[in-house]
Design a protein around this motif. Sequence first.
Motif, short mmCIF file in Angstrom:
data_model
loop_
_atom_site.label_atom_id
_atom_site.label_comp_id
_atom_site.label_asym_id
_atom_site.label_seq_id
_atom_site.Cartn_x
_atom_site.Cartn_y
_atom_site.Cartn_z
N GLU A 225 0.74 -1.46 -0.03
CA GLU A 225 -0.11 0.11 0.14
C GLU A 225 0.88 1.26 0.15
N TYR A 226 0.41 2.36 -0.69
CA TYR A 226 1.13 3.47 -0.81
C TYR A 226 0.39 4.77 -0.40
N TYR A 227 1.15 5.69 -0.04
CA TYR A 227 0.40 7.28 0.23
C TYR A 227 1.12 7.91 -0.68
N GLU A 228 0.35 9.27 -1.16
CA GLU A 228 1.23 9.91 -2.02
C GLU A 228 1.37 11.18 -1.44
N LEU A 229 2.43 12.15 -1.46
CA LEU A 229 2.43 13.48 -0.92
C LEU A 229 1.65 14.53 -1.54
N ARG A 230 0.97 15.31 -0.81
CA ARG A 230 0.20 16.26 -1.53
C ARG A 230 1.11 17.09 -2.49
N PRO A 231 0.59 17.56 -3.66
CA PRO A 231 1.70 18.35 -4.48
C PRO A 231 2.39 19.60 -3.89
N GLU A 232 1.85 19.96 -2.99
CA GLU A 232 2.49 21.23 -2.34
C GLU A 232 3.68 20.69 -1.33
N LYS A 233 3.69 19.49 -1.13
CA LYS A 233 4.61 18.96 -0.30
C LYS A 233 5.78 17.85 -1.17
N ARG A 234 5.51 17.88 -2.47
CA ARG A 234 6.42 17.26 -3.07
C ARG A 234 8.01 17.51 -2.68
N ARG A 235 8.17 19.03 -2.45
CA ARG A 235 9.41 19.60 -2.32
C ARG A 235 10.43 18.66 -1.10
N LEU A 236 9.53 18.12 -0.42
CA LEU A 236 10.41 17.58 0.75
C LEU A 236 11.28 16.28 0.26
N VAL A 237 10.92 15.76 -1.04
CA VAL A 237 11.82 14.69 -1.69
C VAL A 237 12.14 14.99 -2.95
N ASN A 238 13.43 14.69 -3.46
CA ASN A 238 13.89 15.18 -4.44
C ASN A 238 14.06 14.05 -5.48
N HIS A 239 14.60 12.63 -4.91
CA HIS A 239 14.55 11.67 -5.78
C HIS A 239 14.12 10.25 -5.03
N LEU A 240 15.01 9.64 -4.59
CA LEU A 240 14.43 8.08 -3.96
C LEU A 240 15.29 8.02 -2.55
N ILE A 241 14.30 7.86 -1.46
CA ILE A 241 15.00 7.63 -0.08
C ILE A 241 14.64 6.56 0.62
N TYR A 242 15.53 5.67 0.51
CA TYR A 242 14.96 4.19 1.26
C TYR A 242 15.66 3.96 2.55
N PRO A 243 15.09 3.28 3.47
CA PRO A 243 15.51 2.74 4.73
C PRO A 243 16.67 1.80 4.41
N ILE A 244 17.33 1.00 5.51
CA ILE A 244 18.10 -0.21 5.41
C ILE A 244 16.97 -1.39 5.28
N PRO A 245 16.90 -2.33 4.66
CA PRO A 245 15.93 -3.28 4.50
C PRO A 245 16.22 -4.28 5.86
N GLN A 246 15.32 -5.11 6.46
CA GLN A 246 15.39 -6.13 7.19
C GLN A 246 16.02 -7.22 6.33
N PRO A 247 17.33 -7.68 6.65
CA PRO A 247 17.90 -8.66 6.07
C PRO A 247 17.16 -10.23 5.74
N GLU A 248 16.25 -10.18 6.79
CA GLU A 248 15.45 -11.62 6.52
C GLU A 248 14.18 -11.54 5.63
N LEU A 249 13.90 -10.20 5.00
CA LEU A 249 12.50 -10.07 4.35
C LEU A 249 13.23 -9.63 2.74
N PRO A 250 12.37 -10.29 1.69
CA PRO A 250 12.73 -9.71 0.60
C PRO A 250 11.85 -8.22 0.20
N PHE A 251 11.31 -7.71 1.30
CA PHE A 251 10.74 -6.56 0.98
C PHE A 251 11.64 -5.18 1.38
#
Length: 395
Positions: A225-251
């Motif tokens: 499931e996803y949420y989307e940033l409201r257009p006026e808040k898109r400025r908070l993210v330029n590109h792609l920001i990921y956390p460190i994944p849990q090693p035992e999960l493929p997600f």
Amino acid sequence: MIYDFGIIGGGIIGLSTAWALGKRYPGSSILLVEKENRWGFHQTGHNSGVIHSGIYYKPGSLKAQLARQGNLLLVDFCREQHIPFEICGKLIVASSAADMAGLEILLQRAHANGIQAEKLSSPQAKEIEPHLVCEGALRVFSTGIVDFKKVCERLAEGVGKSGGDLRLNTRTLSIRTANDGHRLETTSGDFSCRFLVNCAGLHSDRVARWQGLAKDIQIIPFRGEYYELRPEKRRLVNHLIYPIPQPELPFLGVHFTRMMDGSVHAGPNAVLSFKREGYRKWDFSLVDALESLRFKGFWKLAKTFAKVGVEELWRSLSKEAFVRDLQKMVPEVRSSDLVPAEAGVRAQCVNAQGELVDDFYIEEGFRALHICNAPSPAATASLAIANHVAGKIAL
Ligand SMILES: Cc1cc2nc3c(=O)[nH]c(=O)nc-3n(C[C@H](O)[C@H](O)[C@H](O)COP(=O)(O)OP(=O)(O)OC[C@H]3O[C@@H](n4cnc5c(N)ncnc54)[C@H](O)[C@@H]3O)c2cc1C
């Protein structure tokens, strides 16, 4: 007429396979059947649109090899076909001192997989993503974004132009196999082919079972499931920001993704679904649910990942919990900045031991190949998977 190749499924894997077979066997006859009324309707049309680098995967695995090759092939394909894409790179961020060890492991993995990545201090990361707060980050250069539905459309056009027979609104109902090939019974009539490739995504195990295969595996659907940033808040993210994944999960954990249309998506989570094509939170199919519940691997999986499963469910039900995870990376994000966006459903293969099958997995049948596990990054890797599949087939 007897087609040389019959392909079930018009997602990116089926279409890439048709493309690769056409190149490897010029002049061969290719049939591709898709039950929906457009290409890439299911997983391919509901994904994050990220061209992955291949950093995460176990060195030497099919995923590691094919993701890296696929990344390059996809970029070339987009260039040739004038499909818009952007290699914007991504940041994988350590939100705590404890995460820094995970960053180091990922950097080693990047080296082992031949992926260009560099470690950044928090101020360096902030130069790229000014609203990010972190202890440190890894910058992966070859990650990008594309609209995979556009890639599918172009693949379909190309296969059609070279004489491939592509049929939408055509659901395969059964397969009858004889010495010289297969007869597909479909909602648009019967078709014969010498060699069959099953690219049915969320239904690939069912199709493989028609040939007496896939006895010890099952596709278990996980909704993202996803949420989307409201257009006026898109400025908070330029590109792609990921956390460190849990090693035992493929997600990969909920992350921020800028899409090709300029929108910024947050997610996906990974919630067990009781419907294979269930895009809404409460979608339920008795047939799909019973099939999951009757599979012994499901119960083992449920036992191993009970805690994670409950946490995911909670994060699905509580927007605040979802937002808290995002705030670990971008603290300025508020619940009111996010609106729900369309979900996707992953086809995750689980084995009888209850393990989430990590690598891409192909079962071989008589004159047939069944692609039974092609989860992320299979959209990125699609052209490389297709070459791999085509290389396994001798007419
Ligand atoms: C939420 C989410 C986010 C993701 N993000 C990314 C990402 O950013 N980058 C990335 O590389 N990968 C990503 N992935 C993974 C990627 O989308 C999939 O690995 C890829 O799309 C799989 O393609 P496919 O062709 O195997 O499956 P699908 O796209 O699901 O196609 C299978 C097709 O088979 C058809 N079919 C099934 N049964 C039959 C039948 N009996 N007769 C005829 N047709 C049939 C279906 O209708 C469907 O169109 C994501 C996946 C999800 C769900």
